[in-house]
Enzyme design. Sequence first.
Site, PDB file in Angstrom:
ATOM      1  N   THR A 116      45.147  80.871  56.687  1.00 14.50           N
ATOM      2  CA  THR A 116      44.899  79.779  55.743  1.00 14.50           C
ATOM      3  C   THR A 116      43.392  79.563  55.659  1.00 14.50           C
ATOM      4  O   THR A 116      42.756  79.176  56.640  1.00 14.50           O
ATOM      5  CB  THR A 116      45.595  78.492  56.189  1.00 14.50           C
ATOM      6  OG1 THR A 116      47.016  78.707  56.208  1.00 14.50           O
ATOM      7  CG2 THR A 116      45.282  77.348  55.232  1.00 14.50           C
ATOM      8  N   LYS A 146      48.942  76.921  49.237  1.00 13.75           N
ATOM      9  CA  LYS A 146      49.031  76.455  50.622  1.00 13.75           C
ATOM     10  C   LYS A 146      48.400  75.073  50.764  1.00 13.75           C
ATOM     11  O   LYS A 146      48.880  74.240  51.543  1.00 13.75           O
ATOM     12  CB  LYS A 146      48.354  77.457  51.555  1.00 13.75           C
ATOM     13  CG  LYS A 146      48.382  77.063  53.039  1.00 13.75           C
ATOM     14  CD  LYS A 146      49.806  76.979  53.593  1.00 13.75           C
ATOM     15  CE  LYS A 146      49.850  76.525  55.054  1.00 13.75           C
ATOM     16  NZ  LYS A 146      49.393  77.545  55.999  1.00 13.75           N
ATOM     17  N   LYS A 155      41.372  71.362  59.652  1.00 16.04           N
ATOM     18  CA  LYS A 155      40.742  72.462  58.903  1.00 16.04           C
ATOM     19  C   LYS A 155      41.395  72.613  57.531  1.00 16.04           C
ATOM     20  O   LYS A 155      40.708  72.669  56.499  1.00 16.04           O
ATOM     21  CB  LYS A 155      40.880  73.761  59.682  1.00 16.04           C
ATOM     22  CG  LYS A 155      40.315  74.995  58.978  1.00 16.04           C
ATOM     23  CD  LYS A 155      40.953  76.289  59.481  1.00 16.04           C
ATOM     24  CE  LYS A 155      42.396  76.409  59.012  1.00 16.04           C
ATOM     25  NZ  LYS A 155      42.965  77.767  59.166  1.00 16.04           N
TER      26      LYS A 155
END
Length: 291
Positions: free
Chosen positions: A96, A171, A239
């Site tokens: 990701t 995502k 993150k």
Amino acid sequence: MKVSFIGLGVMGYPMAGHLVEKGFEVTVYNRTTQKAQQWAQTYPGNYAATIAECVKEADVVLMCVGNDDDVRSVTTAPDGALAAMKPGAILVDHTTTSATLAEELNLAAQAYDIAFMDAPVSGGQAGAENGVLTVMCGAEAALFDTLQPILTAYARSSTLMGKVGQGQRAKMVNQVCIAGALTGLSEGLLIAEKSGLDVATLVSCLKNGAAGSWQMENRAQTMAKDEFDFGFAIDWMIKDLGFCLDEAQQQGIHLPLTQTVFDDYTSLSQKGDGRMDTSVLIKAVRDKSEN
């Protein structure tokens, strides 16, 4: 088809294993060589001590590492994968990352005559271990189709979201939705806690209705017990939500709930909960409700 896998964390380790079990010839690389050796003892595959050795014969190179800088270190660095891969091979990033990095990697890969697809995954450690991940892909349709035999080794579903970068943006939407679900679930559980509702009975009642979610079915009871040592750590969610907020800024929009959850996770991490599962959000919600 020869496949290489870079990164043997809680996701990559079982994903590479599923590829072996589906009949692919697999070579793995991990920054900690001992982990790669352990994998090769568990599965009938090979390990390499360097990235170049790992990828030089591969038709497809897959990776699942930590963050944007980690991806760059194993791909575009002088000793990274792109310089060692054979022309015509394919590079797939399951990490990701930011959409900007995906687009950057695509351009870098083109210079080496290598095809690229960004393909972040959802489903957590359990999804990786059970081979039922969801994969969000950004690539040309023909490349996506070519990679289907590989993706089906460890994924229940894979969807082409558009051009390179769109997998990462999908995502981001996934992570924003998780943040919202956990916020609502946390506040709902506080009402249940204060009013004396039995959480197991509550979940059984609600999970098949409009309020039902993966988070409710899999995390509500452990949240009520203050048990948070599962899967996806909030340091990684910080993150990911950071990517979401950066993308929102680029698109000229504001995500107030996402910003609040990002701030709550950051505060929890600073207090020592950085390795706890994302369901630990209830601690921050509880603190704010009582102050």
